[in-house]
Design a protein around this motif. Structure first.
Motif, short mmCIF file in Angstrom:
data_model
loop_
_atom_site.label_atom_id
_atom_site.label_comp_id
_atom_site.label_asym_id
_atom_site.label_seq_id
_atom_site.Cartn_x
_atom_site.Cartn_y
_atom_site.Cartn_z
N VAL A 9 37.53 22.11 9.59
CA VAL A 9 36.72 23.30 8.94
C VAL A 9 35.69 23.27 10.31
O VAL A 9 34.65 24.12 9.97
CB VAL A 9 35.95 22.73 7.83
CG1 VAL A 9 36.99 22.71 6.82
CG2 VAL A 9 35.30 21.40 7.93
N GLU A 10 35.77 23.01 11.21
CA GLU A 10 35.09 23.27 12.41
C GLU A 10 35.71 23.33 13.56
O GLU A 10 36.75 22.74 13.79
CB GLU A 10 33.88 22.29 12.74
CG GLU A 10 34.25 20.88 12.84
CD GLU A 10 33.16 19.90 12.76
OE1 GLU A 10 32.04 20.29 13.35
OE2 GLU A 10 33.32 18.86 12.50
N ILE A 11 35.15 23.87 14.68
CA ILE A 11 36.01 24.01 16.17
C ILE A 11 35.69 22.63 16.78
O ILE A 11 34.47 22.28 16.93
CB ILE A 11 35.44 25.28 16.81
CG1 ILE A 11 35.76 26.55 16.13
CG2 ILE A 11 35.92 25.19 18.22
CD1 ILE A 11 35.34 27.85 16.93
N LYS A 12 36.67 21.88 17.21
CA LYS A 12 36.61 20.85 17.96
C LYS A 12 37.23 20.82 19.41
O LYS A 12 38.39 21.65 19.52
CB LYS A 12 37.18 19.80 17.12
CG LYS A 12 36.56 19.38 16.00
CD LYS A 12 37.20 18.25 15.14
CE LYS A 12 36.35 17.74 13.71
NZ LYS A 12 36.95 16.84 13.23
N THR A 13 36.75 20.19 20.40
CA THR A 13 37.31 20.17 21.76
C THR A 13 37.70 18.67 22.15
O THR A 13 37.11 17.77 21.82
CB THR A 13 36.04 20.91 22.55
OG1 THR A 13 35.14 20.17 22.62
CG2 THR A 13 35.80 22.25 22.08
N GLY A 14 38.38 18.77 23.01
CA GLY A 14 39.29 17.53 23.78
C GLY A 14 39.42 17.87 25.05
O GLY A 14 39.47 19.00 25.42
N THR A 15 39.82 17.09 25.77
CA THR A 15 40.56 17.27 27.29
C THR A 15 41.76 16.38 27.23
O THR A 15 42.01 15.68 26.47
CB THR A 15 39.66 16.75 28.30
OG1 THR A 15 39.46 15.18 27.91
CG2 THR A 15 38.23 17.30 28.27
#
Length: 581
Positions: A9-15
């Motif tokens: 329900v939210e934008i998440k980021t990773g690498t």
């Protein structure tokens, strides 16, 4: 584990290597209905147009291919318009293997005009192959198919739907194969009578297990803290350093660590319900009764999530299509007993409810009380929801959308990611709470230790506590509890750490985490203990939750007004409990 609405329900980021991976909320179509779908579509459209976007990865549900393909083809159109490559990932491939079905990935890739990879986020099958292809930039070949692919279904919605049906008929597993076993179980679990009994039984066992399963682990943590405290303070000798370590660190910070096992047990049980597919069924069961209180069946999942933490639960309410029902859900989620309340509940229950008493000779009375507190929060939330739904506060012009909920297949939980989630919940709780507990413990210890050679009541902290004591004396509480309650607005679990520090100053050297005995020694009446428990069920003692409400509603007036309302309501209910019991 999945990419359908409500999971993210939210934008998440990773690498990963040279890539920054951006995960958007799941959706079924570019034409969004709920708030989380709107966030996904809006942000995806913007990100695809950005020059630094290398590739679009679209995750499909291999067990429900037709439904996933509608959005997949629309996402492909977006990528084509910006001349960006797109690749498709079939998730839940382990489910297809379980039913003996295979998909010709090469043929599907030719039809879609883009690379297709199969994997399972649960079992990690195919993950390494997907990473290898991504790093080798195999995705760039999808751009060569752009004109050919668009010609297959055109740019209109009807063409997209028709082509998705064609592909599903050609590659997807037959629905009756997937639904055969699912319908057999659903006939029991979704039955109006048996399903309701099963739901209540599961919820009751959930809260019983939180208290009983965690007890041996809690005892071990408590003993470990005690041994460590004796060892460390034995090295420092007497003096201010020893007092600080003993009272502020082990008495304050250590007194909340003992409750971490309960957080992990709660996460474990909810994880089993979610992974098994039962959580969505519970939402369906709850739709009709929740509708009476002005809520949606989709409100159940944020409500249950609120028992872990109100912050992600409030954000999870984005999945509710109706703005009015979404607002009511967000406003009442703080009444769900989150994990931060667990230390408070466990401490006060241990102090006021005998551990050797059983209801009907079977159910431990402490566990029953634990269940009762959770149910009291839920009932209070429903009553407040009913009042809000009939008030002008939540009136908004809208078209009510039908209640539609996807029921995932039943499956056994995958224990490795579940174990990771459980461990992570404990780590995150410590990481989030420990700095706050530490700062509060140091402040309280400093205020209570100075001026030097003064007793606690004559200290700076005692002066503050006695000033606010008249506010809490009607509840049967002295100045120490007033200070602990005041400090717990930073986070509810601070109550335990603050009280631990206060009692530690009075020489509870051998009772580092066992504050319950200290409270029992104070001789507080049962009514005061029950009133204090009720206060923490209702009061919005969490500044982070207030901030999240403000962020989601865009209203300072509403979020702080809710804080004041729940605070006054909690005080009144606690006072009546103190007087009546």
């Amino acid at each position: 584990m999945a990419n359908y609405p409500g999971v993210t329900v939210e934008i998440k980021t990773g690498t990963m290597a040279q890539f920054e991976i951006v995960d958007f909320p799941g959706t079924y179509s570019i034409n969004s209905l709920s708030k989380d779908e709107h966030v996904a579509v809006e942000q995806l459209t913007q990100r695809v147009k950005q020059a630094d976007t290398d590739v679009v990865v679209c995750v499909l549900d291999a067990t429900r291919l037709e439904r996933s393909l509608v959005f997949a083809l629309q996402a492909q159109q977006l990528a084509n318009q910006s001349n960006k490559p797109i690749i498709f990932v079939l998730n839940f491939i382990d489910e297809l293997k379980r039913f003996g079905h295979e998909i010709d990935l090469n043929a599907l890739a030719d039809d879609l005009g883009a690379p297709v990879y199969a994997l399972s986020a649960r079992s990690l099958d195919g993950i390494s192959e997907f990473k290898e292809a991504l790093l080798s930039e195999d995705y760039k070949r999808s751009c060569a198919f752009k004109s050919v692919t668009t010609a297959k279904y055109g740019n209109d919605t009807k063409g997209v739907v028709a082509f998705s049906r064609y592909l599903a008929k050609k590659y997807a597993i037959k629905k009756d194969v997937v639904l055969r076993n699912q319908n057999r179980v659903d006939s029991f679990l979704l039955n109006s009578l048996f399903g309701s009994v099963a739901f209540l039984t599961i919820m009751f066992l959930l809260f019983q297990s939180i208290f009983t399963w965690a007890s041996p682990l809690m005892d071990s943590v408590e003993e470990g803290i005690g041994v460590l405290a004796q060892f460390v303070t034995g090295l420092t000798g007497n003096g201010i350093v020893s007092d600080f370590l003993n009272d502020a660190i082990f008495g304050g910070v250590g007194s909340f660590l003992v409750f971490v096992p309960q957080i992990m047990v709660l996460t474990f049980i909810i994880g089993i319900l979610e992974d098994s597919g039962y959580l969505a069924r519970a939402a369906l069961i709850c739709h009709k009764p929740l509708s009476f209180f002005g809520l949606s069946g989709r409100s159940f999942i944020p409500y249950l999530s609120g028992h872990a933490c109100a912050i992600p639960a409030i954000m999870a309410a984005r999945t509710i299509e109706s703005p009015r029902k979404r607002l009511i859900t967000m406003m009442t989620i703080p009444l769900m007993s989150c994990s931060a309340r667990l230390p408070v509940y466990a401490l006060l229950i241990a102090a006021f409810i005998p551990s050797d008493r059983y209801l009907l000779g079977v159910f431990n009375l402490q566990g029953v009380t634990f269940f009762g507190l959770y149910m009291f929060g839920i009932v209070t939330a429903l009553i407040v929801s009913a009042l809000l739904s009939r008030s002008k506060l939540t009136e908004q012009e809208q078209t009510e959308m039908p209640f539609i909920l996807e029921l995932p297949s039943y499956r056994l939980p995958h224990w490795k990611p579940l174990a990771h989630r459980v461990i992570n919940s404990g780590v995150q709780f410590i990481r989030r709470a420990a700095p706050v507990i530490f700062m509060v413990a140091v402040v309280i210890w400093t205020l209570g230790y100075f001026p030097l050679n003064s007793d606690l009541q004559s200290s700076w902290l005692g002066t503050i506590g006695h000033f606010i004591e008249p506010l809490f004396s009607p509840l049967g509480l002295d100045w120490r509890y007033g200070v602990a309650i005041l400090m717990s607005f930073l986070a509810r679990e601070v109550f335990v750490g603050a009280l631990g520090t206060l009692y530690g100053m009075e020489g509870a050297d051998e009772n580092i985490a066992g504050l319950a005995q200290n409270i029992m020694n104070d001789g507080l009446p049962l009514g005061t203990g029950i009133g204090l428990l009720i206060f923490y069920v209702v009061a919005l003692q969490c500044v982070a939750t207030v901030a999240t409400l403000k962020g989601e509603t865009g209203s300072n007036r509403l979020s702080w007004g809710l804080y004041v309302f729940y605070g006054v309501l909690a005080y009144v209910l606690a006072y009546f409990a103190t007087v009546i019991i």
